[in-house]
Design a protein around this motif. Structure first.
Motif, PDB file in Angstrom:
ATOM      1  N   THR A 140      35.608 -12.685  -6.927  1.00 29.14           N
ATOM      2  CA  THR A 140      35.187 -13.895  -7.723  1.00 29.14           C
ATOM      3  C   THR A 140      34.532 -14.687  -5.746  1.00 29.14           C
ATOM      4  OG1 THR A 140      36.975 -15.363  -7.584  1.00 29.14           O
ATOM      5  CG2 THR A 140      36.993 -13.578  -9.305  1.00 29.14           C
ATOM      6  N   LEU A 141      34.500 -14.091  -5.372  1.00 31.12           N
ATOM      7  CA  LEU A 141      34.743 -14.599  -3.726  1.00 31.12           C
ATOM      8  C   LEU A 141      33.509 -13.881  -3.027  1.00 31.12           C
ATOM      9  CD1 LEU A 141      38.364 -14.666  -2.453  1.00 31.12           C
ATOM     10  CD2 LEU A 141      37.416 -16.830  -3.500  1.00 31.12           C
ATOM     11  N   ASP A 142      32.728 -15.185  -2.282  1.00 34.95           N
ATOM     12  CA  ASP A 142      31.759 -14.453  -0.745  1.00 34.95           C
ATOM     13  C   ASP A 142      31.598 -15.636   0.192  1.00 34.95           C
ATOM     14  OD1 ASP A 142      29.522 -13.600  -0.214  1.00 34.95           O
ATOM     15  OD2 ASP A 142      27.848 -13.904  -1.276  1.00 34.95           O
ATOM     16  N   HIS A 143      31.861 -15.197   1.034  1.00 37.66           N
ATOM     17  CA  HIS A 143      32.752 -16.293   1.928  1.00 37.66           C
ATOM     18  C   HIS A 143      32.016 -15.418   3.292  1.00 37.66           C
ATOM     19  CE1 HIS A 143      33.702 -18.668   5.258  1.00 37.66           C
ATOM     20  NE2 HIS A 143      33.374 -20.055   4.466  1.00 37.66           N
ATOM     21  N   GLU A 144      31.705 -15.725   4.905  1.00 42.40           N
ATOM     22  CA  GLU A 144      31.188 -15.274   6.192  1.00 42.40           C
ATOM     23  C   GLU A 144      32.401 -14.500   6.741  1.00 42.40           C
ATOM     24  OE1 GLU A 144      29.459 -17.048   9.233  1.00 42.40           O
ATOM     25  OE2 GLU A 144      30.146 -18.831   8.326  1.00 42.40           O
ATOM     26  N   HIS A 145      33.688 -15.470   6.123  1.00 42.93           N
ATOM     27  CA  HIS A 145      34.640 -14.930   6.465  1.00 42.93           C
ATOM     28  C   HIS A 145      35.985 -14.591   6.170  1.00 42.93           C
ATOM     29  CE1 HIS A 145      33.436 -16.760  10.428  1.00 42.93           C
ATOM     30  NE2 HIS A 145      33.508 -18.299   9.733  1.00 42.93           N
ATOM     31  N   ILE A 146      35.560 -14.468   5.306  1.00 40.76           N
ATOM     32  CA  ILE A 146      36.354 -12.898   4.475  1.00 40.76           C
ATOM     33  C   ILE A 146      35.609 -12.148   3.585  1.00 40.76           C
ATOM     34  CG2 ILE A 146      37.548 -13.061   1.546  1.00 40.76           C
ATOM     35  CD1 ILE A 146      37.769 -15.441   3.360  1.00 40.76           C
ATOM     36  N   VAL A 147      36.403 -11.283   3.881  1.00 41.10           N
ATOM     37  CA  VAL A 147      36.176  -9.726   4.167  1.00 41.10           C
ATOM     38  C   VAL A 147      35.541  -9.066   2.579  1.00 41.10           C
ATOM     39  CG1 VAL A 147      36.439  -7.238   4.886  1.00 41.10           C
ATOM     40  CG2 VAL A 147      36.956  -8.953   6.353  1.00 41.10           C
ATOM     41  N   LYS A 148      34.771  -8.215   2.081  1.00 34.68           N
ATOM     42  CA  LYS A 148      34.868  -7.955   1.217  1.00 34.68           C
ATOM     43  C   LYS A 148      35.846  -6.279   0.651  1.00 34.68           C
ATOM     44  CE  LYS A 148      31.843 -10.531  -1.818  1.00 34.68           C
ATOM     45  NZ  LYS A 148      32.632 -10.775  -3.605  1.00 34.68           N
ATOM     46  N   LEU A 149      36.704  -6.934   0.005  1.00 33.26           N
ATOM     47  CA  LEU A 149      37.603  -5.553  -0.490  1.00 33.26           C
ATOM     48  C   LEU A 149      37.406  -4.874  -1.919  1.00 33.26           C
ATOM     49  CD1 LEU A 149      40.554  -3.783   0.029  1.00 33.26           C
ATOM     50  CD2 LEU A 149      41.366  -5.793  -1.004  1.00 33.26           C
ATOM     51  N   PHE A 150      37.174  -3.554  -1.437  1.00 35.86           N
ATOM     52  CA  PHE A 150      36.769  -2.856  -2.993  1.00 35.86           C
ATOM     53  C   PHE A 150      37.665  -1.512  -3.094  1.00 35.86           C
ATOM     54  CE2 PHE A 150      35.114   0.852  -4.727  1.00 35.86           C
ATOM     55  CZ  PHE A 150      34.250   0.156  -6.528  1.00 35.86           C
ATOM     56  N   VAL A 151      38.402  -1.242  -3.932  1.00 33.15           N
ATOM     57  CA  VAL A 151      39.020  -1.004  -4.973  1.00 33.15           C
ATOM     58  C   VAL A 151      38.467  -0.007  -6.353  1.00 33.15           C
ATOM     59  CG1 VAL A 151      41.803  -0.283  -5.914  1.00 33.15           C
ATOM     60  CG2 VAL A 151      41.811  -2.253  -4.082  1.00 33.15           C
ATOM     61  N   PRO A 152      38.376   1.273  -6.033  1.00 32.35           N
ATOM     62  CA  PRO A 152      37.889   1.967  -6.986  1.00 32.35           C
ATOM     63  C   PRO A 152      38.665   2.189  -8.388  1.00 32.35           C
ATOM     64  CG  PRO A 152      37.988   3.387  -5.193  1.00 32.35           C
ATOM     65  CD  PRO A 152      39.052   1.505  -4.659  1.00 32.35           C
ATOM     66  N   SER A 153      38.444   1.229  -9.414  1.00 27.95           N
ATOM     67  CA  SER A 153      38.867   1.264 -10.503  1.00 27.95           C
ATOM     68  C   SER A 153      39.570   2.446 -11.636  1.00 27.95           C
ATOM     69  CB  SER A 153      38.333  -0.352 -11.124  1.00 27.95           C
ATOM     70  OG  SER A 153      37.089   0.491 -11.814  1.00 27.95           O
TER      71      SER A 153
END
Length: 352
Positions: free
Chosen positions: A75-88
């Motif tokens: 739900t987040l999108d910001h230049e100082h937040i790293v996108k994290l993906f966990v294969p569901s």
């Protein structure tokens, strides 16, 4: 990552190449169809192979943690937040995927530098708070901000980003360490709780906490915005002095826990060479009373380090980061042997 099919993602994971690891994690990399490079982190439990029940519990708790963190990130999108993906699509997944940050975490970033001044360190701190402000404004907390949660895209201090909590170590502490969190980052409001767990839990006899103890601990140590600010304050103090702000051994003596009234007195002599506004702000981030602790939003502003005494300070403070780096590596080297020994004793006692 979300737009890839399960088949495409699995192919990428199968093609990922190893870049090393440690006793807890294995790291790989792959290049996605758009050309971006991603880092894969997998839970590695080989060190704990003799302890079946512990391994199963660690995997279950860690996979649940990653699922929670990935849900936040969607739900987040910001230049100082790293996108994290966990294969569901992987049951009880203990794998995370993040985009490559070429300059690594805060400690790695230091290795690329030959010079850093006071204002640059303050810009790092400010931009951590910018990311944290965004997180808090969206109703989320981090709960475990440490140096390795801060990643850099470039050598520039404002390229820092916060990655969500994928720490395996924090889960190990909760499962089988007498004190269930890193005491150097414990805020005053949690000292008595940690003392209780350290003095009354069954972990010293069994080698591992019971499920009911873990449930109770998760509730009592629930992360807050004030905890996040405190942790960034600790990191800021480490950046500016090379040392933790307080001696954890003294803090956790039952007869000398910190008072929750008024600010803590920061005594490192190097702080006296910085501007009063920096010292004042550091005091507020590390205020003993969480109700009076400065917010992340205050830290995201620049007025606390924009005075002339700060902007004109051109000393090379790199040796401070060098001290922090050595201290961190010494601390890490002794952590896993202690955990394994704790479990071994518990197993010999026939309790786990």
């Amino acid at each position: 990552m979300e737009e890839l099919s399960a088949y495409q993602l699995q192919n990428l994971l199968d093609s990922a190449q190893s870049i090393g690891g440690d006793e807890l994690s294995a790291y790989q990399w792959f290049s996605s169809p758009d050309g971006s490079v991603h880092i894969v982190k997998r839970l590695h439990v080989g060190t704990f192979h003799p302890f079946l029940e512990f391994r199963l519990r660690l995997r279950k708790r860690y996979s649940a943690k990653l699922a929670r963190e990935a849900k936040k990130c969607r739900t987040l999108d910001h230049e100082h937040i790293v996108k994290l993906f966990v294969p569901s699509q992987i049951p009880e997944c203990c794998t995370t995927i993040t985009q490559l940050h070429p300059n690594g975490n805060l400690l790695d970033w230091r290795r690329n530098l030959t010079y850093i001044d006071l204002q640059s360190l303050c810009i790092v701190i400010q931009n951590i708070f910018i990311g944290l402000t965004y997180l808090h404004s969206n109703g989320y907390v981090h709960g475990n901000i440490r140096e390795n949660c801060l990643l850099f895209k470039t050598e520039q201090p404002d390229s820092v980003s916060i990655v969500f909590d994928t720490s395996i170590r924090s889960e190990l502490l909760k499962l089988c360490a007498p004190s269930p969190m890193m005491e150097d980052y414990c805020p005053p409001e949690m000292v008595n709780t940690l003392l209780w767990f350290r003095n009354n839990g069954t972990v010293l006899q069994s080698g591992m906490r019971t499920l009911s103890e873990l449930e109770q601990m998760d509730e009592l140590l629930k992360p807050t915005k004030e905890l996040d600010v405190w942790c960034v304050g600790v990191i800021a103090h480490r950046l500016l002095t090379g040392q933790y702000p307080f001696d954890a051994d003294q803090v956790f003596r039952a007869d000398s826990s910190r008072n929750n009234i008024g600010p803590n007195r920061l005594k490192h002599p190097l702080l006296r060479t910085y501007s009063p506004s920096i010292r004042r702000q550091l005091d507020l981030w590390l205020h003993a009373n969480p109700a009076d602790r400065a917010t992340a939003e205050i830290g995201s502003l620049s007025d606390w380090f924009s005075d002339k005494s700060c902007t004109s300070d051109k000393r090379n403070l790199l040796y401070i980061l060098e001290y922090s780096l050595v201290a961190h590596e010494l601390d890490t080297s002794g952590f896993l042997p202690q955990m394994v020994e704790q479990l071994r004793i518990g197993k010999l006692n026939g309790q786990s």
